[in-house]
Design a protein around this motif. Structure first.
Motif, PDB file in Angstrom:
ATOM      1  N   UNK A  78      63.275 143.745  40.605  1.00  0.00           N
ATOM      2  CA  UNK A  78      63.495 143.062  39.329  1.00  0.00           C
ATOM      3  C   UNK A  78      63.389 144.087  38.207  1.00  0.00           C
ATOM      4  N   UNK A  79      64.370 144.081  37.323  1.00  0.00           N
ATOM      5  CA  UNK A  79      64.374 145.002  36.178  1.00  0.00           C
ATOM      6  C   UNK A  79      64.230 144.193  34.895  1.00  0.00           C
ATOM      7  N   UNK A  80      63.166 144.488  34.115  1.00  0.00           N
ATOM      8  CA  UNK A  80      62.962 143.818  32.842  1.00  0.00           C
ATOM      9  C   UNK A  80      63.669 144.612  31.744  1.00  0.00           C
ATOM     10  N   UNK A  81      64.475 143.913  30.950  1.00  0.00           N
ATOM     11  CA  UNK A  81      65.226 144.567  29.881  1.00  0.00           C
ATOM     12  C   UNK A  81      64.626 144.297  28.501  1.00  0.00           C
ATOM     13  N   UNK A  82      63.967 143.168  28.350  1.00  0.00           N
ATOM     14  CA  UNK A  82      63.392 142.843  27.040  1.00  0.00           C
ATOM     15  C   UNK A  82      62.207 141.909  27.250  1.00  0.00           C
ATOM     16  N   UNK A  83      61.222 142.035  26.343  1.00  0.00           N
ATOM     17  CA  UNK A  83      60.040 141.175  26.372  1.00  0.00           C
ATOM     18  C   UNK A  83      59.691 140.804  24.936  1.00  0.00           C
ATOM     19  N   UNK A  84      59.605 139.504  24.690  1.00  0.00           N
ATOM     20  CA  UNK A  84      59.323 139.010  23.336  1.00  0.00           C
ATOM     21  C   UNK A  84      58.155 138.040  23.404  1.00  0.00           C
ATOM     22  N   UNK A  85      57.227 138.176  22.428  1.00  0.00           N
ATOM     23  CA  UNK A  85      56.086 137.272  22.365  1.00  0.00           C
ATOM     24  C   UNK A  85      56.223 136.380  21.130  1.00  0.00           C
ATOM     25  N   UNK A  86      56.332 135.072  21.363  1.00  0.00           N
ATOM     26  CA  UNK A  86      56.390 134.093  20.280  1.00  0.00           C
ATOM     27  C   UNK A  86      54.963 133.616  20.018  1.00  0.00           C
ATOM     28  N   UNK A  87      54.343 134.183  18.995  1.00  0.00           N
ATOM     29  CA  UNK A  87      52.929 133.882  18.770  1.00  0.00           C
ATOM     30  C   UNK A  87      52.705 132.412  18.425  1.00  0.00           C
ATOM     31  N   UNK A  88      53.579 131.845  17.594  1.00  0.00           N
ATOM     32  CA  UNK A  88      53.381 130.460  17.173  1.00  0.00           C
ATOM     33  C   UNK A  88      53.468 129.499  18.370  1.00  0.00           C
ATOM     34  N   UNK A  89      54.394 129.773  19.293  1.00  0.00           N
ATOM     35  CA  UNK A  89      54.574 128.893  20.456  1.00  0.00           C
ATOM     36  C   UNK A  89      53.695 129.298  21.637  1.00  0.00           C
ATOM     37  N   UNK A  90      53.002 130.462  21.526  1.00  0.00           N
ATOM     38  CA  UNK A  90      52.203 130.979  22.642  1.00  0.00           C
ATOM     39  C   UNK A  90      53.084 131.148  23.878  1.00  0.00           C
ATOM     40  N   UNK A  91      54.268 131.755  23.658  1.00  0.00           N
ATOM     41  CA  UNK A  91      55.226 131.949  24.732  1.00  0.00           C
ATOM     42  C   UNK A  91      55.612 133.429  24.822  1.00  0.00           C
ATOM     43  N   UNK A  92      55.876 133.873  26.050  1.00  0.00           N
ATOM     44  CA  UNK A  92      56.414 135.198  26.312  1.00  0.00           C
ATOM     45  C   UNK A  92      57.786 135.029  26.946  1.00  0.00           C
ATOM     46  N   UNK A  93      58.800 135.653  26.332  1.00  0.00           N
ATOM     47  CA  UNK A  93      60.173 135.545  26.820  1.00  0.00           C
ATOM     48  C   UNK A  93      60.534 136.851  27.519  1.00  0.00           C
ATOM     49  N   UNK A  94      60.942 136.729  28.799  1.00  0.00           N
ATOM     50  CA  UNK A  94      61.339 137.878  29.600  1.00  0.00           C
ATOM     51  C   UNK A  94      62.842 137.826  29.854  1.00  0.00           C
ATOM     52  N   UNK A  95      63.530 138.922  29.608  1.00  0.00           N
ATOM     53  CA  UNK A  95      64.953 139.028  29.946  1.00  0.00           C
ATOM     54  C   UNK A  95      65.138 140.217  30.876  1.00  0.00           C
ATOM     55  N   UNK A  96      65.969 140.029  31.913  1.00  0.00           N
ATOM     56  CA  UNK A  96      66.203 141.105  32.854  1.00  0.00           C
ATOM     57  C   UNK A  96      67.240 140.714  33.877  1.00  0.00           C
ATOM     58  N   UNK A  97      67.298 141.455  34.955  1.00  0.00           N
ATOM     59  CA  UNK A  97      68.243 141.145  36.018  1.00  0.00           C
ATOM     60  C   UNK A  97      67.632 141.510  37.360  1.00  0.00           C
ATOM     61  N   UNK A  98      68.163 140.883  38.397  1.00  0.00           N
ATOM     62  CA  UNK A  98      67.710 141.118  39.756  1.00  0.00           C
ATOM     63  C   UNK A  98      68.925 141.122  40.680  1.00  0.00           C
ATOM     64  N   UNK A  99      68.647 141.504  41.931  1.00  0.00           N
ATOM     65  CA  UNK A  99      69.758 141.617  42.878  1.00  0.00           C
ATOM     66  C   UNK A  99      70.340 140.262  43.239  1.00  0.00           C
ATOM     67  N   UNK A 100      69.508 139.228  43.236  1.00  0.00           N
ATOM     68  CA  UNK A 100      69.996 137.905  43.661  1.00  0.00           C
ATOM     69  C   UNK A 100      69.206 136.822  42.954  1.00  0.00           C
ATOM     70  N   UNK A 101      69.763 135.605  43.024  1.00  0.00           N
ATOM     71  CA  UNK A 101      69.064 134.442  42.446  1.00  0.00           C
ATOM     72  C   UNK A 101      67.767 134.175  43.197  1.00  0.00           C
ATOM     73  N   UNK A 102      67.785 134.396  44.514  1.00  0.00           N
ATOM     74  CA  UNK A 102      66.575 134.166  45.304  1.00  0.00           C
ATOM     75  C   UNK A 102      65.437 135.088  44.841  1.00  0.00           C
ATOM     76  N   UNK A 103      65.787 136.322  44.510  1.00  0.00           N
ATOM     77  CA  UNK A 103      64.771 137.255  44.007  1.00  0.00           C
ATOM     78  C   UNK A 103      64.171 136.749  42.704  1.00  0.00           C
TER      79      UNK A 103
END
Length: 465
Positions: free
Chosen positions: A395-420
């Motif tokens: 799994x390769x992470x391309x971006x990571x964003x922290x939404x402080x107000x929502x207490x959420x972490x957003x991860x964007x990336x890609x992997x070899x397959x949907x199963x991964x």
């Protein structure tokens, strides 16, 4: 008056320096040394040396040889000390050759330039540090700090320096080891440790050749790690024929070489103690201000030191409170025999104290709010560390964003397959502090390197119970 005890031992000699003072002003009170036999027994020898020394409440500093640690120079984005420590921790877990749980480390910043910090990460195998701690505890000592012999050389150089040319390479020749420490602007730029010393090299002109070869190796390593940094002067100190080595060494290196007796910058150092080995490391640490001292103490030792400091502070506060209570009791007993006018004055004094108590209460509330905010930051740091540790190589992470107000972490990336991606979501759901993991979207795309699944995940922090 405070007491400081510095302990260093080599393959052949045990040395102890005891100093008194405080506020950056320390003077040598006693120096002890003893040869160590082939059977070892450093702990028993140390206990015998300290038999007549008062060790209760003393600051105890143990010395780890420079050659037993692994240094790394790393560039990190410029950040505050806490954030920089987290980046160093992540680097250590990923890049050091030892498992993190078997490693003790510390770091210091060499310079900050262009939005980046050049950091020296110093790692040592835990078993090496624990052997040092075991020897000190066998002698009845509880260490405050475990530092490197090269930092003792730095403290010695701070006392010796008289506006000389820098960067200066300090060559400290001890009986069974040698430290080469490059110092500039009151900081260690680079250092090397060699497991040979004056007892191994003997005497004669060939020693200068050996030292010159080691200096050239150090220069090559410095140029590789820090291009543009060069040795401009050499300071030769420690044991051996320093004056006899300095001239051929200067001719070989083509730069000034100054031979300095190890005891000369150390006030009140006994002349008889120098015969037992070099005083540079123990003397430098005993008399130094110890600004930003590198600490390789295990976590449990650091926690114990913090606990002792807290207990000491509580005892001081308790004594102060007892004094205040005793004084107040005496005043109240005296005021019982005074007239009503004095009673009214006492009431006025109590009324004057009341605003201060309110201010103290407000400050306490503010401190609690700040503590809550810091705890939130620590939880987020632990949360992100868990995310990085749980991310598999597929799994390769391309971006990571922290939404402080929502207490959420957003991860964007890609992997070899949907199963991964689905398996990665299951791993993230097991993390401590993660309440839920939502797959916002996933897209299957083709590229020159093959097909891959791009995804975006939302990690929601678990609500505190």
């Amino acid at each position: 008056m405070n007491t400081r005890i510095v302990i260093e031992w080599t393959r052949s000699t045990l040395r102890v320096a005891v100093a008194e003072g405080g506020e950056g002003r320390w003077r040598i009170r006693a120096v002890h040394s003893r040869p160590l036999g082939a059977a070892g027994g450093a702990g028993a020898a140390l206990r015998a040396l300290l038999r007549t020394t008062r060790t209760a409440g003393a600051q105890v500093i143990g010395v780890v040889p420079r050659e037993q640690v692994l240094p790394r120079l790393v560039r990190f984005p410029a950040a505050e000390a806490g954030e920089l420590a987290q980046m160093v921790e992540l680097y250590a877990k990923a890049q050091l050759p030892y498992p993190r749980e078997q490693t003790v480390m510390d770091f210091h910043v060499l310079n900050r330039q262009g939005g980046f910090s050049t950091v020296a990460v110093i790692a040592c195998q835990r078993e090496v540090v624990e052997r040092t701690v075991a020897v000190l505890r066998e002698a009845g000592l509880s260490p405050n700090v475990l530092t490197l012999s090269s930092w003792g050389v730095l403290e010695w150089y701070r006392r010796f320096r008289r506006g000389g040319t820098e960067p200066a390479l300090v060559i400290h020749v001890d009986d069974t080891r040698t430290d080469l420490v490059l110092i500039s602007e009151d900081r260690i730029v680079s250092s090397r440790g060699i497991g040979q010393g004056a007892a191994d090299w003997g005497a004669g002109a060939e020693v200068a050749e050996l030292l010159a070869a080691e200096v050239e190796r150090s220069q090559a390593a410095i140029q590789k790690e820090l291009p543009g940094v060069a040795v401009r002067a050499v300071v030769l100190t420690g044991s051996g024929d320093l004056a006899g080595w300095s001239e051929p060494l200067a001719q070989r290196l083509g730069c000034p070489v100054t031979a300095v007796e190890g005891a000369s910058p150390l006030p009140r150092w006994p002349a008889s103690a120098s015969a037992a080995g070099s005083p540079v490391v123990v003397g430098g640490l005993a008399c130094g201000a110890l600004r930003g001292l590198l600490d390789l103490s295990p976590p449990e030792v650091r926690a114990h030191v913090r606990h002792r400091e807290q207990v000491r502070e509580l005892v001081a506060v308790g004594a102060l409170l007892l004094g205040v209570l005793a004084l107040g009791s005496g005043l109240l007993g005296l005021q019982a025999f005074r007239e009503r006018r004095q009673a009214r004055q006492l009431d006025q004094a109590l009324a004057a104290v009341e605003p201060a108590a309110r201010r103290l209460q407000e400050q306490s509330r503010s401190a609690q709010l700040v503590g809550g905010l810091l705890e939130s930051r620590r939880l987020l740091a632990r949360h992100l560390a868990g995310v990085f540790a749980s991310t598999p190589p597929e799994v390769t992470l391309e971006a990571l964003t922290f939404e402080r107000a929502k207490r959420e972490v957003v991860l964007r990336g890609h992997a070899a397959s949907t199963q991964t991606v689905l398996e990665y979501i299951k791993q993230l759901e097991q993390l401590d502090g993660v309440g839920a993991v939502q797959l916002k979207h996933s897209t299957r795309r083709s590229s020159l390197s093959g097909e891959r699944t791009e995804f975006e995940l939302i990690l929601r922090q678990r609500e505190a119970s």
